[in-house]
Design a protein around this motif. Structure first.
Motif, PDB file in Angstrom:
ATOM      1  N   HIS A  84      69.880  95.435  22.465  1.00 38.22           N
ATOM      2  CA  HIS A  84      68.745  96.226  22.964  1.00 38.22           C
ATOM      3  C   HIS A  84      69.145  97.381  23.869  1.00 38.22           C
ATOM      4  O   HIS A  84      68.451  98.391  23.959  1.00 38.22           O
ATOM      5  N   ALA A  85      70.275  97.222  24.567  1.00 40.64           N
ATOM      6  CA  ALA A  85      70.660  98.237  25.550  1.00 40.64           C
ATOM      7  C   ALA A  85      71.443  99.393  24.929  1.00 40.64           C
ATOM      8  O   ALA A  85      71.732 100.381  25.610  1.00 40.64           O
ATOM      9  N   ASP A  86      71.806  99.260  23.638  1.00 47.57           N
ATOM     10  CA  ASP A  86      72.526 100.354  22.982  1.00 47.57           C
ATOM     11  C   ASP A  86      71.575 101.534  22.764  1.00 47.57           C
ATOM     12  O   ASP A  86      70.403 101.340  22.461  1.00 47.57           O
ATOM     13  N   LYS A  87      72.128 102.733  22.894  1.00 54.08           N
ATOM     14  CA  LYS A  87      71.257 103.908  22.758  1.00 54.08           C
ATOM     15  C   LYS A  87      71.309 104.506  21.359  1.00 54.08           C
ATOM     16  O   LYS A  87      70.457 105.292  20.994  1.00 54.08           O
ATOM     17  N   ARG A  88      72.371 104.129  20.606  1.00 55.00           N
ATOM     18  CA  ARG A  88      72.498 104.714  19.270  1.00 55.00           C
ATOM     19  C   ARG A  88      72.680 103.628  18.224  1.00 55.00           C
ATOM     20  O   ARG A  88      73.197 102.556  18.513  1.00 55.00           O
ATOM     21  N   LEU A  89      72.258 103.959  17.022  1.00 55.69           N
ATOM     22  CA  LEU A  89      72.446 103.017  15.917  1.00 55.69           C
ATOM     23  C   LEU A  89      73.809 103.271  15.280  1.00 55.69           C
ATOM     24  O   LEU A  89      74.199 104.418  15.109  1.00 55.69           O
ATOM     25  N   PRO A  90      74.534 102.202  14.926  1.00 55.69           N
ATOM     26  CA  PRO A  90      75.776 102.394  14.165  1.00 55.69           C
ATOM     27  C   PRO A  90      75.421 102.798  12.732  1.00 55.69           C
ATOM     28  O   PRO A  90      74.257 103.011  12.414  1.00 55.69           O
ATOM     29  N   ILE A 129      74.127 102.169   9.630  1.00 64.97           N
ATOM     30  CA  ILE A 129      73.356 101.119   8.962  1.00 64.97           C
ATOM     31  C   ILE A 129      72.345 101.752   8.026  1.00 64.97           C
ATOM     32  O   ILE A 129      72.035 102.943   8.140  1.00 64.97           O
ATOM     33  N   ASP A 130      71.834 100.928   7.095  1.00 62.40           N
ATOM     34  CA  ASP A 130      70.888 101.440   6.098  1.00 62.40           C
ATOM     35  C   ASP A 130      69.448 101.041   6.384  1.00 62.40           C
ATOM     36  O   ASP A 130      68.521 101.597   5.809  1.00 62.40           O
ATOM     37  N   ALA A 131      69.254 100.034   7.226  1.00 59.68           N
ATOM     38  CA  ALA A 131      67.902  99.571   7.549  1.00 59.68           C
ATOM     39  C   ALA A 131      67.976  98.770   8.853  1.00 59.68           C
ATOM     40  O   ALA A 131      69.068  98.379   9.276  1.00 59.68           O
ATOM     41  N   VAL A 132      66.814  98.542   9.462  1.00 62.21           N
ATOM     42  CA  VAL A 132      66.774  97.809  10.736  1.00 62.21           C
ATOM     43  C   VAL A 132      65.699  96.724  10.690  1.00 62.21           C
ATOM     44  O   VAL A 132      64.617  96.949  10.147  1.00 62.21           O
ATOM     45  N   VAL A 133      66.023  95.572  11.278  1.00 61.38           N
ATOM     46  CA  VAL A 133      65.035  94.501  11.434  1.00 61.38           C
ATOM     47  C   VAL A 133      64.803  94.248  12.921  1.00 61.38           C
ATOM     48  O   VAL A 133      65.761  94.079  13.681  1.00 61.38           O
ATOM     49  N   LEU A 134      63.537  94.258  13.337  1.00 63.37           N
ATOM     50  CA  LEU A 134      63.169  93.797  14.680  1.00 63.37           C
ATOM     51  C   LEU A 134      62.667  92.368  14.506  1.00 63.37           C
ATOM     52  O   LEU A 134      61.623  92.144  13.896  1.00 63.37           O
ATOM     53  N   PRO A 135      63.403  91.376  15.022  1.00 66.46           N
ATOM     54  CA  PRO A 135      63.107  89.979  14.697  1.00 66.46           C
ATOM     55  C   PRO A 135      61.996  89.387  15.561  1.00 66.46           C
ATOM     56  O   PRO A 135      61.522  90.014  16.506  1.00 66.46           O
ATOM     57  N   GLY A 136      61.638  88.148  15.247  1.00 64.99           N
ATOM     58  CA  GLY A 136      60.633  87.425  16.013  1.00 64.99           C
ATOM     59  C   GLY A 136      61.191  86.907  17.329  1.00 64.99           C
ATOM     60  O   GLY A 136      62.394  86.916  17.564  1.00 64.99           O
ATOM     61  N   GLY A 137      60.291  86.462  18.175  1.00 67.04           N
ATOM     62  CA  GLY A 137      60.703  85.918  19.464  1.00 67.04           C
ATOM     63  C   GLY A 137      59.728  86.312  20.546  1.00 67.04           C
ATOM     64  O   GLY A 137      58.563  86.624  20.274  1.00 67.04           O
ATOM     65  N   PHE A 138      60.203  86.268  21.777  1.00 67.30           N
ATOM     66  CA  PHE A 138      59.380  86.646  22.923  1.00 67.30           C
ATOM     67  C   PHE A 138      60.181  87.671  23.726  1.00 67.30           C
ATOM     68  O   PHE A 138      60.753  87.340  24.759  1.00 67.30           O
ATOM     69  N   SER A 139      60.281  88.907  23.210  1.00 60.83           N
ATOM     70  CA  SER A 139      61.126  89.901  23.870  1.00 60.83           C
ATOM     71  C   SER A 139      60.675  90.110  25.312  1.00 60.83           C
ATOM     72  O   SER A 139      59.484  90.269  25.573  1.00 60.83           O
ATOM     73  N   TYR A 140      61.627  90.075  26.208  1.00 58.00           N
ATOM     74  CA  TYR A 140      61.358  90.210  27.648  1.00 58.00           C
ATOM     75  C   TYR A 140      60.296  89.211  28.098  1.00 58.00           C
ATOM     76  O   TYR A 140      59.507  89.486  29.005  1.00 58.00           O
ATOM     77  N   ARG A 146      59.241  97.916  23.663  1.00 58.60           N
ATOM     78  CA  ARG A 146      59.042  99.266  23.143  1.00 58.60           C
ATOM     79  C   ARG A 146      59.864 100.278  23.933  1.00 58.60           C
ATOM     80  O   ARG A 146      60.277 101.312  23.415  1.00 58.60           O
ATOM     81  N   PHE A 147      60.113  99.988  25.210  1.00 57.70           N
ATOM     82  CA  PHE A 147      60.869 100.914  26.057  1.00 57.70           C
ATOM     83  C   PHE A 147      62.353 100.600  26.131  1.00 57.70           C
ATOM     84  O   PHE A 147      63.083 101.203  26.902  1.00 57.70           O
ATOM     85  N   ALA A 148      62.823  99.632  25.340  1.00 58.99           N
ATOM     86  CA  ALA A 148      64.253  99.312  25.327  1.00 58.99           C
ATOM     87  C   ALA A 148      65.019 100.542  24.850  1.00 58.99           C
ATOM     88  O   ALA A 148      64.538 101.288  23.996  1.00 58.99           O
ATOM     89  N   PRO A 149      66.226 100.756  25.394  1.00 56.89           N
ATOM     90  CA  PRO A 149      67.004 101.945  25.021  1.00 56.89           C
ATOM     91  C   PRO A 149      67.149 102.117  23.512  1.00 56.89           C
ATOM     92  O   PRO A 149      67.032 103.235  23.000  1.00 56.89           O
ATOM     93  N   ILE A 150      67.349 101.017  22.777  1.00 59.65           N
ATOM     94  CA  ILE A 150      67.594 101.179  21.345  1.00 59.65           C
ATOM     95  C   ILE A 150      66.355 101.647  20.586  1.00 59.65           C
ATOM     96  O   ILE A 150      66.458 102.190  19.481  1.00 59.65           O
ATOM     97  N   MET A 151      65.178 101.475  21.183  1.00 62.72           N
ATOM     98  CA  MET A 151      63.956 101.775  20.441  1.00 62.72           C
ATOM     99  C   MET A 151      63.787 103.272  20.146  1.00 62.72           C
ATOM    100  O   MET A 151      63.208 103.647  19.132  1.00 62.72           O
ATOM    101  N   ASP A 152      64.312 104.148  21.019  1.00 62.20           N
ATOM    102  CA  ASP A 152      64.238 105.583  20.731  1.00 62.20           C
ATOM    103  C   ASP A 152      64.956 105.883  19.419  1.00 62.20           C
ATOM    104  O   ASP A 152      64.452 106.628  18.580  1.00 62.20           O
ATOM    105  N   ALA A 153      66.149 105.262  19.280  1.00 62.70           N
ATOM    106  CA  ALA A 153      66.926 105.492  18.061  1.00 62.70           C
ATOM    107  C   ALA A 153      66.209 104.912  16.846  1.00 62.70           C
ATOM    108  O   ALA A 153      66.207 105.509  15.769  1.00 62.70           O
ATOM    109  N   VAL A 154      65.582 103.739  17.028  1.00 62.85           N
ATOM    110  CA  VAL A 154      64.877 103.098  15.911  1.00 62.85           C
ATOM    111  C   VAL A 154      63.683 103.960  15.488  1.00 62.85           C
ATOM    112  O   VAL A 154      63.446 104.176  14.296  1.00 62.85           O
ATOM    113  N   VAL A 155      62.953 104.474  16.466  1.00 63.36           N
ATOM    114  CA  VAL A 155      61.782 105.301  16.151  1.00 63.36           C
ATOM    115  C   VAL A 155      62.218 106.568  15.414  1.00 63.36           C
ATOM    116  O   VAL A 155      61.625 106.946  14.399  1.00 63.36           O
TER     117      VAL A 155
END
Lengths: 224, 816
Positions: free
Chosen positions: A33-39, A41-52, A63-72
């Protein structure tokens, strides 16, 4: 094919999603989650759970996790993005998908094997027959999909309802909606857990595998 | 966030205003009155503390002794009996850690081990159902984590008062939501457990929690605070005022009218923090950064500090003001006694401290160096635990005196005076249904009764799928978890107890609980290897209760010796009573089995047309303590069913061999509710009917009733693929296991027929079986649980396909 699976603090089904990716025949790449860039990859999965911890509101902090900017950014650029359960909630919070997921109408967490109908054939659903009925587990306390009537009409009219509950609506979702896609069709959010229906040994069916094979089909056929 | 600075900070002028009771003050004012009785310490115990210290204890020390010498922590009433678990234990090469550790650890392959344990959180769950149950799950998960294992599944044996009592409507939904809320958020599948109702639990529900963990055998952790100079690190949540006195005030005293006001003694859980704590600890273990580790549970920091030091024989120097607090006004004795959740104590070498702090920071978990390990004394005596707070020495104690050398009592025991009368009042003399119509009505009433009915309302509030390794979960007889994806190695786990049987005869009752749990594991095809237990009893100060406890322990220890599987750990919960009325003695027994190949597991439901239904074992006229006697006559009396553990072993051997060669397509243990319950559950599991003809000697008069509702032990109902029944029954004959073929699976009929008695459609059965809990506690959903047509047939073919593929070999052998 390389499919990234994000781990937020509190993600729970990240290992399961990675396993499903592997069983479908792709390579699973764990993302933090703390990574700012995507390596690469060809697709992304946001998995189930109770984030934060899902404190405040489900998906509202992730939604405000650093990686989410790259995902968006990647999603807007056409990269296939799948949000399962908590991942669906995150996608709505991030405005990649319209509407919101609210508390189940009966107010309880509920886990059972759910019948669904596949309603469209987009990046994550093209391996199913149109109208195919499948059984995939649901397990959530806040999966009641809501949106205003105009948005719902638009989703229906443009074929963006991806999955619909059959044989009983488990949470009170409007129009029995279990999953939706974005306009371009590359982003799918759904409450049921396809990653829990990929092995006959551990799942109620292997119907969930189609979500992961769909994206491989999509990627193989997509213009580069 | 933390500091390795070992110099005590200067005492500020402000701190002097709130000077705590110090070691010097205790010496200077030896006769100051102290509230030891209010803290649960007897006069003679208080005198012993003075003797150990050579002075009166400080306020902090008094708090420490009162919680560590409480029944909950010291096992002072149970210790003399529990020794039997070790003394009578059969030899086991699998056991890597046993009784006395946070949880027992059992080797299941050359490289892998599992650890499991069950604990109680009864009183807190009555006072505050949601948080009490939630923190019960959190506590047992940390025990498993402390052994070096990744927690991979939980189970919850729950017992409530009468199902239709208004207070049950308060307690049950809260407990179930708490178990689910915490376990679901940790990402642990809930794979089994019990939901039992009996008026004896009305003022004292039983909330037991079991956790299973997996570890590489060489990653086993221990709690010893070895290595003077090593740093003591507190990891996890901040310390608050919650749960102070949980073990002494709540868990070690009989309930009374004021109990409801003890909410501040209940801890409050934060599963998100615990999830991060788990991931942080596992990363620390894998990087080999930890010398010793202990969870903080009952008795909080006091327990963790004294147990880690005592285990190593070392001393410890602790700066209490370094403990991160939620409330800065907390006093030293409160910090020491707090039972705030989601905390672990680590012992790390100074050179690895930075690496430990980095891992903690990665997961966003607070980590603080609060002390250091000090050497044993020059004369070889164990070291001392010296605790200061803002420069004041508030405690200076030998750690072993708290952790290991608490009082031990051989409490008086006496068989309850009413037992002889109770045992003489046998249920076998009660009027029984003698006509087919009455029998049909009885069956429908029984399957809808609270203890026998469908528990989906409860279990669907738990996540059973997370982690993707759940092979079987409730309502199956045992939970089965795949441990190794490459080899398909797995384990089966069941937990059972029957308070009514134990009330009628605690020795036999404990053995029956063991036998049932064992049977639930063997019907899946697993080989039992280890036992855990949670012993729920009334007040040990009542000689009748103490006798029940001693008998139950003796029964369980004897039973384990006979079955050849050791007790690896467990928990005792006393004082389960409101006023003078104790609960039924309730030993809850968990059995763990190993499945070399989980794809060979046997499910409980009928699923293949034409399978021959065979009852293994003998059915006797055993109705005392039965569910039928209770539901239809409100009767509890007589003696419980006989238990023959040699027979259970024989059953295990036959099942194991038969499953290996594909003789068994489904198997279900017979227990509460008898064969009738088994037939109904086996049919409803996958919506497949059956046609049954009772054995001739049970076919007339009131005999069909007896056959269907007797609760004789040592039985299982199996479905054998047609064509293999001769080979299978020959195997039973050869081993001397009684069997009777009673019918066939009928996948198309959609009904359960008991020939000459009655026929009931599966829809009617499902209606009677499923509506009880939703009617009592509110519809679980806007719509009923879907049983999708067409969808249901998917897993059926799936399951049928596997044994069919293996059928060829045995069929060729058997039928030529």
């Amino acid at each position: 094919m390389r499919i990234g699976v994000v781990t937020f603090p509190g993600s729970l089904d990240d290992t399961d999603a990675s396993r499903a990716v592997r069983i479908a025949g792709a390579e699973a790449v764990r993302l933090w989650h703390a990574d700012k860039r995507l390596p690469m990859i060809d697709a992304v999965v946001l998995p189930g759970g109770f984030s934060y911890g899902d404190y405040l509101r489900c998906g509202a902090i992730a939604r405000f996790a650093p990686i989410m900017d790259a995902v968006v950014d990647a999603a807007r650029g056409g990269m296939p993005v799948l949000g399962i359960c908590n991942g669906f909630q995150v996608l709505c919070e991030a405005h990649l998908l319209p509407g919101a997921l609210t508390r189940n109408q009966h107010l309880r967490f509920r886990n059972h094997d759910q019948a669904l109908r596949v309603e469209n054939a987009a990046a994550w659903t093209n391996a199913y027959e149109p109208g195919q009925q499948v059984v995939i587990p649901v397990k959530h306390g806040e999966g009641c999909y809501v949106a205003d009537e105009r948005t719902l009409d638009e989703l229906e009219a443009t074929g963006r309802v991806a999955f619909r509950y059959l044989g009983g609506n488990p949470n009170g979702s409007r129009r029995d909606i279990a999953g939706i896609t974005n306009e371009a069709g590359n982003v799918l959010g759904l409450m049921p857990h396809p990653e829990h229906a990929v092995e006959a040994l551990t799942g109620p069916s292997t119907d969930g595998l189609g979500v992961f094979t769909s994206v491989l089909k999509h990627l193989a056929g997509a213009p580069s | 966030m933390s500091t390795t600075d070992q110099v005590a900070p200067p005492v500020t002028g402000d701190a002097w205003k709130h000077a705590p009771d110090t070691v010097e003050a205790a010496r200077a004012n030896p006769d100051e009155l102290q509230p030891h009785l209010e803290l649960g310490l007897r006069d003679d115990e208080y005198e012993r503390i003075k003797q150990i210290l050579g002075r009166r204890p400080t306020q902090s020390e008094l708090a420490m002794y009162s919680i560590m010498w409480s029944e909950h922590c010291s096992y002072k009433s149970s210790k003399v009996h529990l020794r039997q678990f070790s003394e009578k234990a059969p030899p086991s090469e699998r056991m890597l850690a046993g009784i006395g550790e946070n949880a027992g650890v059992v080797r299941i392959s050359d490289t892998l081990a599992v650890t499991f344990k069950v604990e109680s959180h009864n009183h807190p769950s009555y006072v505050e159902p949601y948080q009490g149950a939630a923190t019960g799950v959190g506590g047992i998960v940390r025990d498993i984590l402390a052994m070096g294992a990744r927690p991979v599944a939980v189970m919850d044996p729950l017992r409530f008062g009468a199902a239709d009592h208004p207070d049950t409507a308060r307690v049950l939904p809260g407990v179930v939501a708490g178990v689910g809320g915490y376990g679901n958020c940790l990402g642990l599948p809930n794979i089994g457990g019990e939901v039992v109702f009996d008026p004896c639990y009305q003022g004292n529900p039983l909330v037991n929690a079991l956790c299973l963990g997996v570890l590489p055998a060489d990653r086993l952790q221990n709690k010893a605070a070895a290595g003077p100079g090593n740093v003591v690190v507190l990891l996890g949540a901040k310390t608050g005022r919650d749960g102070i006195g949980g073990v002494s005030v709540l868990a070690s005293a009989t309930f009374d009218d004021e109990s409801q006001q003890r909410r501040p003694s209940v801890q409050v859980g934060d599963p998100f923090t615990e999830k991060l704590l788990i991931e942080a600890c596992l990363e620390l273990y894998d990087a080999n950064l930890v010398v010793g580790i202990q969870d903080l549970g009952g008795a909080g920091l006091t327990c963790a500090l004294t147990e880690t030091a005592a285990a190593a024989g070392t001393g410890m120097r602790v700066w209490l003001e370094r403990v991160p607090l939620r409330e800065p006004s907390m006093e030293p004795h409160e910090i020491l006694a707090s039972e705030s959740q989601e905390r672990m104590l680590l012992i790390v070498t100074p050179e690895r401290l930075d690496a430990v702090l980095q891992v903690a920071a990665k997961w966003g978990v607070l980590a603080t160096a609060i002390g250091e390990v000090t050497p044993a004394q020059p004369d070889g005596q164990p070291g001392r635990l010296l605790i200061t707070w803002n420069g004041y020495p508030v405690a200076d104690v030998p750690p072993g005196s708290l952790a290991d050398d608490g009082p031990v009592y051989a409490r008086p025991m006496r068989e309850p005076a009413d037992l002889i009368l109770l045992q003489a009042d046998r249920a076998e003399t009660l009027p029984r249904p003698a006509t087919p119509e009455a029998l049909r009505e009885t069956l429908l009433r029984m399957i809808g009764s609270p203890n026998l009915c469908d528990k989906t309302w409860v279990t669907e509030q738990y996540d059973r799928y997370v982690l993707g390794n759940t092979v079987l979960a409730q309502p199956e007889d045992a939970g089965v978890i795949r441990i190794d994806e490459r080899t398909n190695l797995g384990v089966a786990l069941s937990v059972d107890g029957n308070g009514r049987y134990a009330r009628l005869d605690p020795y036999t009752g404990a053995k029956l609980a063991l036998a049932e749990s064992y049977r639930n594991v063997i019907v899946t095809g697993a080989a039992p290897v280890a036992v855990t237990n949670c012993l729920n009893f009334g007040s040990p100060e009542d000689p009748g209760v103490m006798w029940q406890f001693a008998e139950a322990v003796r029964g369980l220890a004897d039973g384990c010796a006979e079955l050849g599987i050791p007790v690896t750990g467990g928990n005792v919960s006393f004082y389960n009573q409101t006023g003078a009325a104790a609960i039924h003695p309730t030993p809850v027994v968990g059995v763990l089995g190993v499945l070399e190949d989980v794809t060979q597991r046997v499910p409980m439901g009928f699923h293949r047309d034409g399978d021959v239904i065979i009852v293994l074992g003998e059915t006797r006229a055993e109705l005392s303590g039965s569910e039928w006697a209770w539901v239809t006559h409100g009767h509890l009396g007589g003696v419980p069913p006989q238990v023959d553990l040699a027979r259970e072993k024989l059953l295990a051997g036959v099942l194991a061999d038969a499953i290996k060669v594909g003789f068994i397509s489904s198997a279900h243990d017979v227990s509460e509710g008898g064969i009738a319950q088994v037939l109904v559950e086996s049919c409803l599991r996958r919506g497949v009917g059956a046609r049954v003809a009772l054995p001739p000697r049970f076919a007339v008069g009131a005999m069909p009733f007896l056959y269907l509702f007797s609760e004789s032990a040592g039985r299982a109902v199996v479905a054998v693929p047609r064509g293999q029944e001769k080979a299978f029954t020959a195997l039973c004959d050869e081993r001397g296991l009684p069997w009777s073929a009673i019918g066939v699976v009928d996948a198309t009929g959609g009904e359960l027929e008991i020939r000459g008695q009655f026929t009931i459609g599966l829809d009617e059965l499902r209606g009677a079986y499923s509506r009880t809990l939703p009617d009592l506690f509110g519809a679980a959903a806007a719509t009923p649980t879907p049983v999708p047509v067409g969808a249901e047939s998917e897993p059926v073919t799936e399951l049928a396909a596997e044994p069919a593929a293996q059928e060829t070999a045995p069929r060729d052998d058997g039928d030529g």
